[in-house]
Design a protein around this motif. Structure first.
Motif, PDB file in Angstrom:
ATOM      1  N   LEU A  56     -66.327 -19.961 -80.990  1.00  0.00           N
ATOM      2  CA  LEU A  56     -65.655 -19.618 -79.743  1.00  0.00           C
ATOM      3  C   LEU A  56     -66.209 -18.320 -79.161  1.00  0.00           C
ATOM      4  O   LEU A  56     -66.232 -18.137 -77.942  1.00  0.00           O
ATOM      5  CB  LEU A  56     -64.146 -19.493 -79.986  1.00  0.00           C
ATOM      6  CG  LEU A  56     -63.242 -19.272 -78.772  1.00  0.00           C
ATOM      7  CD1 LEU A  56     -63.399 -20.387 -77.756  1.00  0.00           C
ATOM      8  CD2 LEU A  56     -61.779 -19.163 -79.214  1.00  0.00           C
ATOM      9  N   SER A  57     -66.670 -17.430 -80.024  1.00  0.00           N
ATOM     10  CA  SER A  57     -67.218 -16.159 -79.557  1.00  0.00           C
ATOM     11  C   SER A  57     -68.521 -16.338 -78.788  1.00  0.00           C
ATOM     12  O   SER A  57     -68.919 -15.452 -78.021  1.00  0.00           O
ATOM     13  CB  SER A  57     -67.439 -15.219 -80.754  1.00  0.00           C
ATOM     14  OG  SER A  57     -66.222 -14.986 -81.444  1.00  0.00           O
ATOM     15  N   THR A  58     -69.188 -17.467 -78.969  1.00  0.00           N
ATOM     16  CA  THR A  58     -70.462 -17.685 -78.277  1.00  0.00           C
ATOM     17  C   THR A  58     -70.262 -18.106 -76.824  1.00  0.00           C
ATOM     18  O   THR A  58     -71.210 -18.039 -76.032  1.00  0.00           O
ATOM     19  CB  THR A  58     -71.284 -18.760 -79.007  1.00  0.00           C
ATOM     20  OG1 THR A  58     -70.569 -20.010 -78.969  1.00  0.00           O
ATOM     21  CG2 THR A  58     -71.508 -18.369 -80.457  1.00  0.00           C
ATOM     22  N   VAL A  59     -69.049 -18.545 -76.457  1.00  0.00           N
ATOM     23  CA  VAL A  59     -68.806 -18.993 -75.084  1.00  0.00           C
ATOM     24  C   VAL A  59     -67.813 -18.104 -74.348  1.00  0.00           C
ATOM     25  O   VAL A  59     -67.749 -18.138 -73.122  1.00  0.00           O
ATOM     26  CB  VAL A  59     -68.299 -20.454 -75.067  1.00  0.00           C
ATOM     27  CG1 VAL A  59     -69.366 -21.406 -75.593  1.00  0.00           C
ATOM     28  CG2 VAL A  59     -67.013 -20.595 -75.888  1.00  0.00           C
ATOM     29  N   ALA A  60     -67.026 -17.322 -75.075  1.00  0.00           N
ATOM     30  CA  ALA A  60     -66.035 -16.446 -74.453  1.00  0.00           C
ATOM     31  C   ALA A  60     -66.627 -15.062 -74.242  1.00  0.00           C
ATOM     32  O   ALA A  60     -67.334 -14.537 -75.099  1.00  0.00           O
ATOM     33  CB  ALA A  60     -64.776 -16.351 -75.323  1.00  0.00           C
TER      34      ALA A  60
ATOM     35  N   PRO B 105     -66.009 -11.151 -73.941  1.00  0.00           N
ATOM     36  CA  PRO B 105     -64.996 -10.149 -74.261  1.00  0.00           C
ATOM     37  C   PRO B 105     -64.471  -9.470 -72.998  1.00  0.00           C
ATOM     38  O   PRO B 105     -65.225  -9.071 -72.121  1.00  0.00           O
ATOM     39  CB  PRO B 105     -65.749  -9.160 -75.152  1.00  0.00           C
ATOM     40  CG  PRO B 105     -66.844  -9.976 -75.769  1.00  0.00           C
ATOM     41  CD  PRO B 105     -67.259 -10.945 -74.693  1.00  0.00           C
ATOM     42  N   GLY B 106     -63.159  -9.381 -72.906  1.00  0.00           N
ATOM     43  CA  GLY B 106     -62.537  -8.757 -71.744  1.00  0.00           C
ATOM     44  C   GLY B 106     -62.137  -9.736 -70.665  1.00  0.00           C
ATOM     45  O   GLY B 106     -61.300  -9.411 -69.813  1.00  0.00           O
ATOM     46  N   ASP B 107     -62.736 -10.925 -70.654  1.00  0.00           N
ATOM     47  CA  ASP B 107     -62.398 -11.956 -69.662  1.00  0.00           C
ATOM     48  C   ASP B 107     -61.688 -13.104 -70.370  1.00  0.00           C
ATOM     49  O   ASP B 107     -62.207 -13.651 -71.352  1.00  0.00           O
ATOM     50  CB  ASP B 107     -63.655 -12.481 -68.960  1.00  0.00           C
ATOM     51  CG  ASP B 107     -64.346 -11.406 -68.137  1.00  0.00           C
ATOM     52  OD1 ASP B 107     -63.652 -10.473 -67.694  1.00  0.00           O
ATOM     53  OD2 ASP B 107     -65.580 -11.482 -67.954  1.00  0.00           O
ATOM     54  N   ALA B 108     -60.521 -13.484 -69.876  1.00  0.00           N
ATOM     55  CA  ALA B 108     -59.778 -14.575 -70.502  1.00  0.00           C
ATOM     56  C   ALA B 108     -60.589 -15.858 -70.478  1.00  0.00           C
ATOM     57  O   ALA B 108     -61.213 -16.191 -69.466  1.00  0.00           O
ATOM     58  CB  ALA B 108     -58.442 -14.777 -69.789  1.00  0.00           C
ATOM     59  N   TYR B 109     -60.577 -16.573 -71.608  1.00  0.00           N
ATOM     60  CA  TYR B 109     -61.302 -17.846 -71.696  1.00  0.00           C
ATOM     61  C   TYR B 109     -60.265 -18.962 -71.673  1.00  0.00           C
ATOM     62  O   TYR B 109     -59.322 -18.981 -72.469  1.00  0.00           O
ATOM     63  CB  TYR B 109     -62.117 -17.908 -72.985  1.00  0.00           C
ATOM     64  CG  TYR B 109     -62.903 -19.193 -73.127  1.00  0.00           C
ATOM     65  CD1 TYR B 109     -64.067 -19.399 -72.404  1.00  0.00           C
ATOM     66  CD2 TYR B 109     -62.467 -20.205 -73.990  1.00  0.00           C
ATOM     67  CE1 TYR B 109     -64.797 -20.567 -72.527  1.00  0.00           C
ATOM     68  CE2 TYR B 109     -63.184 -21.381 -74.116  1.00  0.00           C
ATOM     69  CZ  TYR B 109     -64.347 -21.562 -73.380  1.00  0.00           C
ATOM     70  OH  TYR B 109     -65.055 -22.733 -73.496  1.00  0.00           O
ATOM     71  N   LYS B 110     -60.431 -19.908 -70.745  1.00  0.00           N
ATOM     72  CA  LYS B 110     -59.431 -20.951 -70.543  1.00  0.00           C
ATOM     73  C   LYS B 110     -59.988 -22.324 -70.882  1.00  0.00           C
ATOM     74  O   LYS B 110     -61.085 -22.684 -70.449  1.00  0.00           O
ATOM     75  CB  LYS B 110     -58.950 -20.925 -69.086  1.00  0.00           C
ATOM     76  CG  LYS B 110     -57.774 -21.842 -68.807  1.00  0.00           C
ATOM     77  CD  LYS B 110     -57.253 -21.638 -67.394  1.00  0.00           C
ATOM     78  CE  LYS B 110     -56.022 -22.481 -67.109  1.00  0.00           C
ATOM     79  NZ  LYS B 110     -55.496 -22.261 -65.744  1.00  0.00           N
ATOM     80  N   VAL B 111     -59.205 -23.064 -71.645  1.00  0.00           N
ATOM     81  CA  VAL B 111     -59.513 -24.465 -71.958  1.00  0.00           C
ATOM     82  C   VAL B 111     -58.409 -25.285 -71.307  1.00  0.00           C
ATOM     83  O   VAL B 111     -57.242 -25.209 -71.717  1.00  0.00           O
ATOM     84  CB  VAL B 111     -59.554 -24.719 -73.468  1.00  0.00           C
ATOM     85  CG1 VAL B 111     -59.920 -26.168 -73.752  1.00  0.00           C
ATOM     86  CG2 VAL B 111     -60.547 -23.777 -74.147  1.00  0.00           C
ATOM     87  N   ALA B 112     -58.751 -26.069 -70.281  1.00  0.00           N
ATOM     88  CA  ALA B 112     -57.734 -26.753 -69.484  1.00  0.00           C
ATOM     89  C   ALA B 112     -57.872 -28.264 -69.575  1.00  0.00           C
ATOM     90  O   ALA B 112     -58.970 -28.818 -69.419  1.00  0.00           O
ATOM     91  CB  ALA B 112     -57.833 -26.309 -68.016  1.00  0.00           C
ATOM     92  N   GLY B 113     -56.735 -28.925 -69.821  1.00  0.00           N
ATOM     93  CA  GLY B 113     -56.662 -30.379 -69.746  1.00  0.00           C
ATOM     94  C   GLY B 113     -57.501 -31.125 -70.756  1.00  0.00           C
ATOM     95  O   GLY B 113     -57.815 -32.300 -70.550  1.00  0.00           O
TER      96      GLY B 113
END
Length: 370
Positions: free
Chosen positions: A75-79, A81-89
């Motif tokens: 998950l750290s490779t796509v998120a 830091p400091g910006d919310a990472y959203k997985v929707a639907g």
């Protein structure tokens, strides 16, 4: 199908458990064989094979990941830091989540579905689950720290005493705990085994509610916290009753007698605690016991005024006031009227209980902030 509140297994076994297999070993190393060995878990599916590659968080596939190994550090490779990472639907089907999910930012799962997913050996930090549904999934051996579950739906959930929550908020704890199930061993169809799983499940629910209660002491709103307090106290009492029933049914003669005596006390505890907990809403409400005290004054004042006692009562409301507040009970002795004495004794007992509960609630609230 449920027997004694225990959901029976939905999948058929084909004999002995098979080794957990991957098409090829995942580079990060999938841990455990829970789907093969843990017959009490809703995620049990002997012989299920995960895809070769771990999930890469590609959200373009509308069908969602199926039978994937979801490794936390990826998950750290796509998120960022400091910006919310959203997985929707997104719908996760028969996925195994393992490892540390802490990319250094807030992760939001919005309107996602987790179907037959296993969260064992996963640790989540600063993750929000919003309007998600968990169906036939297991939270056993999972850890959640500074997480939130809001608007989530729960169906057939696996819980364990090792499910850890710390500073984690759950807005509907009743739905989560009520959804917890424990399957039965397909190789043991006896009534004793089914009832054993049922009573053990009650203890697991009580243990998890205690953990959740401690988590909510510093997290979320007080309304939810007191809801969990009530749930925990009732579930703990019911877990004791369930164990007594199991022992009475399947224990030895001496154990049956001891359990029968214990059952009477545990059942009485459950009734008393439930009634008093409702009266002050498990410590949240001071107005309820105060209104109950006023109601006690009014009801017994009405009784003293209209009931045909042998002793004439000149001031029924004053009598009720004196006994309700326990300021003049000694002046209300009716030596020649046994019925009136019993009514006054009952009045004093009810008043003492409500009076004590009211002041205990007030003191508890005022003494928290030092």
């Amino acid at each position: 199908m449920k027997i004694f509140g225990v959901e029976l297994g939905r999948r058929e076994t084909d004999g002995a458990a098979k080794p957990f297999a991957h098409a090829s070993p995942a580079p990060q190393g999938h841990v455990g064989h829970r789907r093969d060995l843990c017959w009490w878990e809703p995620i049990r599916s002997p012989g299920m094979v995960l895809e070769a590659e771990p999930f890469d968080w590609d959200q373009d596939d509308n069908s969602g990941p199926t039978r994937r190994f979801v490794f936390g550090p990826t998950l750290s490779t796509v998120a960022t830091p400091g910006d919310a990472y959203k997985v929707a639907g997104l719908t996760f089907r028969q996925c195994d989540f393992q490892g540390l999910f802490s990319p250094g930012t807030i992760v939001i799962f919005d309107t996602c579905r987790f179907i037959d997913c296993d969260f064992a050996y996963s640790e989540w930090r600063d993750t929000h689950f919003r309007n998600c549904s968990f169906e036939g999934s297991s939270l056993s051996l999972a850890q959640f720290s500074r997480c939130e579950f809001r608007g989530c739906q729960w169906t057939g959930i696996g819980l364990a005493s090792k499910t850890e929550v710390e500073r984690t908020f759950v807005d509907d704890p009743r739905a989560l705990v009520s959804a917890a199930i424990s399957l039965t061993n397909p190789q043991d169809t006896s009534l004793r085994h089914r009832m054993y799983q049922w009573y053990r499940l009650q203890g697991t629910r009580a243990h998890f509610l205690r953990t959740l209660m401690l988590s909510h002491q510093t997290t979320g709103d007080e309304h939810t916290y007191y809801d969990i307090v009530g749930l925990h106290e009732r579930q703990r009492s019911f877990a004791r009753v369930a164990e007594d029933l199991f022992t009475i049914t399947f224990g030895r003669f001496g154990q049956k007698l001891a359990a029968l005596v214990a059952l009477l006390f545990h059942f009485a505890d459950m009734i008393i605690v439930s009634c008093l907990g409702w009266l002050n809403r498990w410590g949240e409400s001071t107005s309820r016991p105060l209104l109950a005290l006023a109601g006690c004054f009014g009801v017994f004042g009405f009784v003293y005024r209209l009931s045909p006692f042998q002793t004439s009562i000149a001031a029924p409301l004053q009598k009720s006031f004196d006994i309700t507040l326990l300021v003049g009970y000694g002046n209300q002795i009716a030596k020649d009227d046994a019925v009136l004495e019993r009514v006054q004794d009952l009045h004093a007992l009810v008043a003492i209980v409500i009076y004590s509960l009211f002041f205990a609630t007030v003191i508890s609230k005022l003494s928290r902030a030092r």
